[in-house]
Design an enzyme around this catalytic site. Structure first.
Site, PDB file in Angstrom:
ATOM      1  N   LYS A 180       0.813  -1.211   0.000  1.00  0.00           N
ATOM      2  CA  LYS A 180       0.000   0.000   0.000  1.00  0.00           C
ATOM      3  C   LYS A 180       0.853   1.270   0.000  1.00  0.00           C
ATOM      4  CE  LYS A 180      -4.283  -1.984   1.502  1.00  0.00           C
ATOM      5  NZ  LYS A 180      -3.924  -3.404   1.726  1.00  0.00           N
TER       6      LYS A 180
HETATM    7  C1  PLP Z   1      -4.515  -4.496   1.047  1.00  0.00           C
HETATM    8  C2  PLP Z   1      -3.730  -5.755   0.951  1.00  0.00           C
HETATM    9  C3  PLP Z   1      -4.078  -6.773   0.032  1.00  0.00           C
HETATM   10  C4  PLP Z   1      -5.294  -6.699  -0.856  1.00  0.00           C
HETATM   11  O1  PLP Z   1      -5.193  -5.721  -1.862  1.00  0.00           O
HETATM   12  P1  PLP Z   1      -6.484  -5.185  -2.626  1.00  0.00           P
HETATM   13  O2  PLP Z   1      -6.028  -4.072  -3.479  1.00  0.00           O
HETATM   14  O3  PLP Z   1      -7.435  -4.751  -1.532  1.00  0.00           O
HETATM   15  O4  PLP Z   1      -7.037  -6.323  -3.400  1.00  0.00           O
HETATM   16  C5  PLP Z   1      -3.262  -7.892  -0.028  1.00  0.00           C
HETATM   17  N1  PLP Z   1      -2.187  -8.038   0.786  1.00  0.00           N
HETATM   18  C6  PLP Z   1      -1.821  -7.089   1.678  1.00  0.00           C
HETATM   19  C7  PLP Z   1      -0.636  -7.322   2.544  1.00  0.00           C
HETATM   20  C8  PLP Z   1      -2.576  -5.911   1.784  1.00  0.00           C
HETATM   21  O5  PLP Z   1      -2.217  -4.972   2.685  1.00  0.00           O
END
Ligand code: PLP
Length: 459
Positions: free
Chosen positions: A108
């Site tokens: 993120k």
């Molecule tokens: C947010 C997240 C996901 C999922 O991603 P999306 O864009 O919501 O599909 C997967 N793995 C981790 C570690 C995350 O923080």
């Protein structure tokens, strides 16, 4: 490039406005009116560094001056700990795209570092302030706080459920002591936090009076930042292997990450298959297998960032599946809102680009253990779900790239369960142990949160 709502309301808007708006006013998601075809530029793009590639990809979608965009990109990815920003490593029969070298060790960061720099640029130019309000069960909150901390024109208020996020994730948030950061430890569940956030955003007077800003994953700028690494990893892999196409396996929750891969493919990156990998919360896997999008109960798992039953970015994909017909889409979303379920008819065809699969807790632990034993490589539980699903669909002539969405040290307990040893460490997390923390406890009460934002936000 201009952006329109999937639900057909409002006038088209430019990139900057789309990023500042987040969710469209009619409740739809903002999408670019068309996608550029970049298939003629892939050879040249394959030679670029990550920031240079980001500048090219994002430049096609943005209304910023090139020099401004360049500044944003350099600042956003200068905070990553790896010179390649998102390196690709070969492990056994797959390639792992490591997206966890940012400040909070989760993918993120790629989008939230960029989004917060963009907010600051726009606020600096147009004047004004932003009070960011968000709710988190872990990763998003800390990535947003690390993106927003120390910024003059931004205050950030992040609610987390008191005592219900992992102690490590809590420390990643509450050890940030910058004056513009407010951690609200809410006595309630994550759903309570989210409900309070939604209600406050619907309070139009409060929202505009206090310039409330959102950082959730529906923001177009977040999706855009993620498109870059599909090109980066895909083009490098094609060059190295001489293959004609690649496939990606993506651990999925809100469908933001895999959606970026879908757009990269539509722009001309040769992608054979996009694998949608979910844990037991398998609404998306079921959709791709049956065409029915039906909500279930959320079950807690060891890959908590994917414990989601309504994928907030999925509407952008559905919009394409119904031929970009906003009327049909509005009906589908209304039915889903009413009944918790909707489905596509045969007239909307199938989509052979996607392959969907589920990795259970048992599968996840098995994969983590095996990759550690056989290759000496530690997968975090989210990444392991993706690797498990990828292993069901490996191909001789199409290399498989698995997106690694978090550093294993963020989920040390799962690593311990899988390997029997406490192996997953990262200096960034070790350092948090002795740092002072700051947060305020608060009841799960709308007025309490509103009053707090009024008292500490900028009007
Ligand atoms: C947010 C997240 C996901 C999922 O991603 P999306 O864009 O919501 O599909 C997967 N793995 C981790 C570690 C995350 O923080």
């Amino acid at each position: 490039m201009s952006y329109i709502s999937t639900r057909g309301g409002g006038a088209p808007m430019g990139f900057t406005q789309a990023a500042m708006t987040g969710l469209a006013e009619d409740g739809g998601l903002l999408v670019p009116v068309s996608l550029p075809d970049v298939s003629g530029r892939l050879g040249e793009w394959g030679e670029l560094s990550y920031p240079d590639l980001a500048l090219e990809v994002m430049g096609l979608f943005s209304d910023l001056e090139r020099s401004d965009l360049e500044g944003l990109v350099r600042r956003s990815y200068g905070t990553f700990r790896h010179p390649e920003v998102t390196p690709v490593v070969e492990v056994g029969r797959v390639r792992i795209l490591e997206l966890f070298h940012g400040p909070t060790l989760a993918f993120k960061d790629v989008a939230l570092q960029f989004l917060c720099n963009l907010f600051e640029l726009v606020l600096g130019r147009e004047g004004g302030h932003l009070n960011i309000l968000g709710a988190t069960s872990g990763d998003t909150g800390s990535a947003a706080i690390h993106g927003a901390k120390g910024r003059e024109r931004i205050r950030i208020f992040i609610m987390h459920p008191h005592g219900r996020v992992s102690p490590l994730q809590e420390r990643q948030m509450t050890t940030v002591l910058d004056e513009n950061v407010f951690n609200l430890s809410v006595h309630g569940t994550f759903d309570d936090c989210q409900r309070i956030m939604k209600t406050l955003f619907e309070d139009v007077e409060f929202k505009s009076g206090y310039s409330l800003g959102a950082i959730n994953s529906v923001n177009w700028a977040r999706v855009l930042a993620q498109i870059v690494y599909y090109f980066y990893a895909g083009l490098r892999t094609l060059k190295e292997t001489g293959a004609e196409a690649v496939q990606f396996s993506v651990p999925t929750g809100n469908f933001g990450d895999v959606l970026a891969g879908y757009y990269a493919k539509k722009m001309g990156l040769p992608v054979r298959t996009l694998m949608v990998a979910t844990n037991e919360n398998d609404i998306l896997a079921r959709f791709f297998q049956t065409g029915v999008y039906a909500k279930g109960e959320v079950v807690p798992t060891i890959s908590p960032s994917m414990d989601i039953q309504v994928a907030s970015n999925f509407e952008r994909y559905l919009f394409d599946r119904v031929g970009q017909d906003s009327g049909v889409l509005r009906d589908l979303m209304a039915r889903f809102g009413r009944t918790g379920s909707c489905s596509l008819g045969p007239e909307h065809g199938g989509d052979r680009l996607f392959y969907a699969g589920v990795g259970t807790t048992k599968d996840t632990l098995e994969v983590i253990g095996r990759y550690h034993r056989e290759y000496g490589y530690l997968l975090d539980p989210h990444t392991a779900v993706g690797v498990h699903v990828a292993e069901q669909a490996l191909s001789e002539d199409v290399p498989t790239i698995c997106l690694a969405t978090a550093h294993p040290a963020k989920f040390g307990d799962a690593i311990k369960d899988a390997t029997g040893e406490d192996l997953a460490r990262h200096e960034v997390l070790e350092r948090l142990r002795d740092l002072p923390t700051r947060s305020v406890e608060m009841p799960a009460d709308l007025d309490a949160v509103r009053d707090y934002v009024k008292a500490h936000g900028v009007e």
